[in-house]
Design an enzyme around this catalytic site. Structure first.
Site, short mmCIF file in Angstrom:
data_model
loop_
_atom_site.label_atom_id
_atom_site.label_comp_id
_atom_site.label_asym_id
_atom_site.label_seq_id
_atom_site.Cartn_x
_atom_site.Cartn_y
_atom_site.Cartn_z
N GLY A 90 0.82 -1.20 0.00
CA GLY A 90 0.00 0.00 0.00
C GLY A 90 0.86 1.26 0.00
O GLY A 90 1.92 1.33 -0.63
N SER A 91 0.42 2.26 0.76
CA SER A 91 1.05 3.58 0.69
C SER A 91 2.47 3.63 1.22
O SER A 91 3.21 4.59 0.93
CB SER A 91 0.19 4.60 1.45
N THR A 92 2.91 2.64 2.01
CA THR A 92 4.30 2.64 2.46
C THR A 92 5.25 2.53 1.27
O THR A 92 6.39 2.99 1.33
CB THR A 92 4.56 1.49 3.44
#
Length: 722
Positions: free
Chosen positions: A309-311
């Site tokens: 995801g956003s990591t």
């Protein structure tokens, strides 16, 4: 004398010829046995006469980086049987089954086996071994053995792994370093007659076992404790399927902690800690049990992949900055969505678009359309070059078994939509160890280090046999880009979605992530993996941390509110443990900073006197042992020691003992009308104890007022409301 008849001569000739033929055949047979098959029969005779008892080697100890024993070998005993020497197997089986509490039929099966030697009962204590020896059973021997023992139970279970019943590594470090830990077994060889007695002319040989080497981990037992405690708490709070944490030394790639819950106890690896799962496994057939056990032993931080995801946007941002397709001040416009090859890709805040924003703000806002644009500016080939550079397309090479590769599109199959989704961490699955290694490279001046979990091998005397040095894999981005990325990551925590990881006095950087899980090849509604990847301190990074919450089922599913608090808890305790001094900003100093106080000397004072001095110095105190409530007790020791500099309002531990100077007898005071607090204060000053009944004001007491009693006497007082 009469001559023998012709018929008699013929009979004699026949008998002579027959006897000669038999003798000739016997000579041939004897020659065949002695010459042709001599070596074979000699081997069989030696085997029949030789008793060979294995002497197991002592398995090496597994230590943490500071010498704390995490896995040891405890001395025990094993019962062995020699079926060819047992004259009465039924009787022997009955006796052994009775002593060892075993199934008699199973023991008899082993004793009637055609093998030369069989293991009857491993790992029995000394009392049982003594009882077996006392029976003097023919064909039965008891030899010393070693059993693997994990003093802290399920502590660091996925790192340490466990061994089989034969003391062979089955998972984790135990499996990965089996050839070093196992050592070389010894043998006890002697010749015996048919009754099992040692032959007088034989030579007895005892080959000493060579013990295994010790393995020293990079794991720090204290940091591992911080991680396991935080993971345990988060598992309960978030009602999650699993919670995991990795802490890595950014500069060296050393793993300082690796924790995941739920886990298992390596001492009993086939018995789940979860009672419900235990009942389920008990009802399974053997094949299903094996599957369930292997699933329970899997290290999710090494063996499993997930969509980051956003990591993953940190990698996209670093690559874009390094390629020069954007700067921190580059501006973007978010309309809530972006159209890519006819496909609408939405921002998580599509209902309220972010509008105009810089790249730094886009990272803080975790705005998907901005990262789609960054991926498009770089192109597939360039972006994949950086993905390869950060080590995402291959295993990291960490020294744990079963490391898995990432799941990602072949570059030939990456179209505009795939490029867009990969740029913000979807359509690609990575292992946790890959992600933390890549982000550590971003913070480590662009240097990608190979992660490792073993520091060195030592012998039984503690001498280092081999040291595993840190390994730099490659330079991925420049130091300049690394510095900019650290500032951007810090801004995410101080001004963006990672605020729950903020620690006063420490500059923490990071990025949150929330991704839908893929189940059956498609995204599952309502199932998420929430995560936070962080570094600290951002201005001089020492630690990287990755916290993952799999399927949170509590009040929130966002990484900012489920995973970031885990990272904060672990980082705060770890930084203080490593003696990293906090550096408060002016605003933090005003809100969180505390003046330093020099601890005064209060030893050899009463608790009452010492307590007053400490309170005057703006310090607090606790009394040990806690059951002493007498203010006249003497302070015999304290921690921290006098002269130590501690923050204001710190707690000073006072170690006390009864005051020998208090008179041995005392007059009981009148407590009528006193509250519990007042009565306790009065009695404690006189060296007396209070036993309370009821609440409110004192109405009766025993012994009565005026009675002369010994010090430490308990005064029973009944209280009633006014």
């Amino acid at each position: 004398m009469s001559q023998p008849s012709i018929s008699s001569k013929r009979r004699l000739l026949f008998i002579f010829s027959a006897v000669s033929l038999v003798l000739f055949l016997l000579i041939i047979r004897l020659g065949w046995i002695q010459i042709v098959k001599g070596e074979r029969y000699k081997e069989l005779a030696d085997k029949q006469q030789t008793r060979d008892i294995p002497i197991p080697a002592k398995r090496g100890v597994i230590y943490d980086r500071n010498g704390k024993e995490l896995a040891i070998s405890a001395s025990t005993n094993t019962v062995w049987g020699h079926p060819n020497e047992i004259a009465e197997p039924e009787k022997t089986a009955s006796i052994l089954a009775g002593i060892l509490n075993l199934d008699e039929a199973e023991v008899l099966t082993k004793l009637t086996n055609r093998q030369y030697i069989v293991k009857i009962a491993p790992y029995i204590d000394d009392d049982l071994a003594k009882a077996v020896r006392a029976e003097r059973l023919k064909g039965i021997s008891v030899a010393e053995d070693n059993k693997r023992f994990y003093p802290y139970g399920n502590f660091a279970a996925y790192v340490l792994g466990h061994t089989t019943n034969d003391n062979k590594g089955m998972s984790g470090i135990e499996l990965e370093y089996e050839k070093y830990l196992s050592g070389i077994p010894g043998r006890w060889i002697k010749s015996t007659d048919g009754a099992g007695r040692q032959l007088s002319f034989s030579t007895e040989k005892y080959h000493q076992a060579e013990n295994g080497l010790n393995v020293v981990l990079t794991i720090d037992e204290v940091i591992q404790h911080f991680s396991e405690k935080a993971v345990d708490n988060a598992l309960a709070i978030n009602k999650a399927k699993r919670v995991s944490v990795i802490v890595m030394d950014i500069r060296t790639g050393e793993i300082l902690s690796m924790a995941a819950k739920p886990d298992y106890d390596p001492n009993e690896p086939r018995t789940p800690l979860n009672e419900e799962l235990k009942l389920q496994i008990d009802q399974m057939d053997q094949d299903k049990k094996l599957e369930a056990w292997y699933a329970m032993w899997r290290n999710p931080l090494i063996n499993d992949t997930y969509e980051p995801g956003s990591t993953f946007k940190l990698l996209t941002t670093a690559a874009a900055l390094e390629e020069g397709v954007a700067t921190p001040q580059s501006t973007f416009v978010d309309n809530g969505h972006v159209i890519v090859a006819g496909t609408r890709i939405r921002c998580w805040r599509w209902y309220n678009p972010h509008g105009h924003q810089t790249l730094v703000e886009a990272v803080q806002n975790s705005c998907n359309p901005v990262f789609v644009e960054l991926g498009q500016r770089m192109g597939v080939q360039t972006f994949y070059n950086y993905i390869d550079g950060f080590g995402i397309s291959d295993t990291t090479g960490i020294d744990l078994p079963g490391e898995r590769k990432s799941l990602m599109y072949n570059i030939k199959n990456v179209g505009p939509v795939e490029l867009a989704t990969i740029s913000f961490g979807q359509s690609i699955s990575v292992t946790p160890i890959q992600l933390i290694t890549a982000v550590s490279a971003i913070a480590n001046d662009g240097k990608l280090m190979q992660p490792r979990i073993v520091k060195e091998l030592t012998d039984q005397d503690g001498n280092v046999v081999h040291r595993f040095e840190e390994t730099m894999v490659r330079q991925v981005i420049s130091e300049k880009t690394s510095k900019v990325m650290r500032e951007i990551m810090e801004s995410v925590v101080s001004d963006g979605g990672g605020s729950h990881a903020y620690i006063p006095g420490y500059r923490v950087g990071g990025k949150t992530g929330t991704a839908q899980k893929v189940v059956g090849g498609k995204y599952a509604q309502g199932l998420y993996v929430s995560s936070f990847i962080g570094i600290a301190p951002a201005d001089d990074p020492k630690l990287a941390i990755l916290a993952i919450v799999d399927e949170p089922g509590g009040f929130s599913t966002y990484g900012s509110t489920t995973a970031a608090p885990i990272a904060k808890e672990v980082l705060e305790e770890t930084l203080r443990y490593l003696d990293v001094k906090p550096k408060y900003t002016d605003k933090e100093e005003e809100e969180f900073g505390r003046a330093k106080i020099t601890v005064p000397e209060v030893r050899n004072m009463t608790v009452k006197e010492a307590g007053q001095i400490l309170l005057d110095q703006k310090l607090q105190f606790n009394i040990e042992p806690e059951y002493y409530a007498d203010q006249n007790d003497m302070v015999v020791d304290m921690f921290p020691k006098p002269g130590a500099s501690v923050p204001e309002k710190s707690i000073i531990l006072l170690y006390t003992k009864p005051n020998a100077d208090i008179p041995s007898t005392v007059e009981v005071p009148d407590l009528t009308g006193k509250t519990i607090k007042e009565a306790n204060y009065i009695l404690s000053n006189l060296g007396l104890k209070l036993k309370v009944s009821g609440s409110g004001m004192a109405i009766t007491q025993y012994p009565e007022a005026g009675t002369i009693v010994e010090s430490e006497t308990i005064i029973s007082v009944e209280f009633k409301p006014e």
